[in-house]
Design an enzyme around this catalytic site. Structure first.
Site, PDB file in Angstrom:
ATOM      1  CB  ILE A 160      -0.929   0.009   1.235  1.00 35.89           C
ATOM      2  CG1 ILE A 160      -1.943  -1.135   1.150  1.00 35.89           C
ATOM      3  CG2 ILE A 160      -1.673   1.320   1.353  1.00 35.89           C
ATOM      4  CD1 ILE A 160      -2.892  -1.199   2.327  1.00 35.89           C
ATOM      5  CG  ASP A 161       0.547   4.160  -3.148  1.00 38.46           C
ATOM      6  OD1 ASP A 161       1.311   3.266  -3.555  1.00 38.46           O
ATOM      7  OD2 ASP A 161      -0.270   4.757  -3.882  1.00 38.46           O
ATOM      8  NE  ARG A 162       6.701   8.017   2.491  1.00 40.47           N
ATOM      9  CZ  ARG A 162       7.657   7.890   3.416  1.00 40.47           C
ATOM     10  NH1 ARG A 162       7.391   8.116   4.692  1.00 40.47           N
ATOM     11  NH2 ARG A 162       8.874   7.556   3.059  1.00 40.47           N
TER      12      ARG A 162
ATOM     13  CB  THR B  89      -2.875   4.438   0.681  1.00 39.27           C
ATOM     14  OG1 THR B  89      -2.892   5.323  -0.433  1.00 39.27           O
ATOM     15  CG2 THR B  89      -4.178   3.650   0.713  1.00 39.27           C
TER      16      THR B  89
ATOM     17  CG  HIS C  68       0.091   5.886  -8.047  1.00 31.11           C
ATOM     18  ND1 HIS C  68       0.992   6.855  -8.467  1.00 31.11           N
ATOM     19  CD2 HIS C  68       0.603   5.395  -6.890  1.00 31.11           C
ATOM     20  CE1 HIS C  68       1.994   6.940  -7.593  1.00 31.11           C
ATOM     21  NE2 HIS C  68       1.775   6.062  -6.633  1.00 31.11           N
TER      22      HIS C  68
END
Length: 319
Positions: A146-148, A150, A246
């Site tokens: 998971i993105d930083r 998010t 993304h």
């Protein structure tokens, strides 16, 4: 036990500071505890943390050998005294962890120690469920990322068989992943499907959205449903049918409703208006659908796990 003799360059240092410099992997709170328990002796006797070392002092350290290692990314977990984890579910094979926004999942150029995988390794090490010093030890690994900025559920495998099965299930789309997002404006229609092709620009760490196939592009499919609308914002549930970089952020921006707080694909003026930095996006629910055999993970078949409280839902929609 390891013994050290204080030389000229180390004389007059405080005991606790010398210990921190000599054993950088040893967390400071644990070092203080070892001093109190007299597992750190000066000339054969217990001492105080603020004792000033003298030339010729002999220090006896009754401390595990691994803390004497040279710091590397592989042993960074040793420096974490109290792992910070919000555990959604745990059994003998895996962990489901609710990652907070702002934390990276793996070490990168900006963060080497305070990462999700490092905290997981520290947690399992301190529970004595795992140690890299055991023979043929498997290193706990993440099955999804998971993105930083998010938040949400990340799956961590405790053994190689779980990692293999989870990788297969994710590849075969046998795990249903649901996100909550706050977007600017209203989606039209309020419920539907976003289908496009995403082309990643490695230099910019950004993706471009195309409506038709493009060389190097990957297909991206997202189902969405509007749950609430308030004050120019919409709360949307998204189901990922593919897992591209993304994906949700880029597709909703392309649809004219970028995510609130998104600094890469969003609208900075609107983000400031609502006082949001960091995309309002949360991986809040997982369902292990498993239409095929899952081996040691069969007990999870059909189960759903949910994060009960997502901060931006309360903030912008009142719960």
């Amino acid at each position: 036990m390891k013994e050290f003799t204080i030389e000229k360059n180390d004389a007059t240092q405080r005991l606790d500071r010398w210990l921190g410099k000599t054993l950088p992997l040893l967390p400071a709170p644990l070092a203080q505890k070892y001093i109190r328990l007299k597992r750190v002796k000066v000339n054969g006797k217990g001492s105080q943390r603020d004792y000033r070392l003298q030339l010729g002092d002999r220090l006896q350290l009754y401390i595990n050998d691994e803390f004497f290692d040279t710091p590397t990314p592989e042993n960074a977990f040793l420096s974490i005294f109290k792992p910070s984890l919000s555990i959604v579910y745990e059994d003998e094979n895996l962990l489901l962890v609710d990652k907070r926004p702002g934390m990276v999942v793996h070490p990168d150029e900006s963060e080497r120690v305070n990462t999700l995988i490092t905290h997981i390794q520290a947690y399992l090490y301190q529970k004595r469920e795992w140690s890299p010093y055991w023979e043929h030890s498997f290193t706990p690994a993440l099955c999804n990322r998971i993105d930083r900025n998010t938040g949400g559920i990340v799956i961590a495998a405790k053994n190689a068989e779980t990692l293999r099965i989870m990788n297969d299930k994710i590849r075969d789309r046998e795990i249903d992943k649901f996100y909550l997002a706050v977007v600017l404006g209203r989606m039209n229609p309020p419920e539907g499907r976003l289908e496009s092709f995403l082309l990643k620009d490695e230099a910019k760490k950004q993706v471009a959205v195309y409506r038709r196939p493009v060389a190097g592009g990957k297909n991206a499919l997202t189902l969405y449903k509007t749950l609430r609308v308030k004050d120019g914002l919409s709360l949307v549930e998204c189901e990922l049918l593919t897992g591209r970089t993304h994906q949700i952020r880029a597709q909703f921006a392309d649809a004219g409703c970028p995510l609130l707080g998104d600094g890469k694909y969003g609208r900075e003026r609107e983000n400031k208006k609502y006082g949001r930095s960091g995309q309002a996006l949360y991986s809040y629910k997982l369902t292990f659908s498993f239409p095929t055999d899952a081996g040691i993970l069969n007990s999870l078949k059909g189960k759903t796990f949910t994060v009960e409280n997502v901060d931006f839902v309360d903030e912008y929609f009142g719960g």
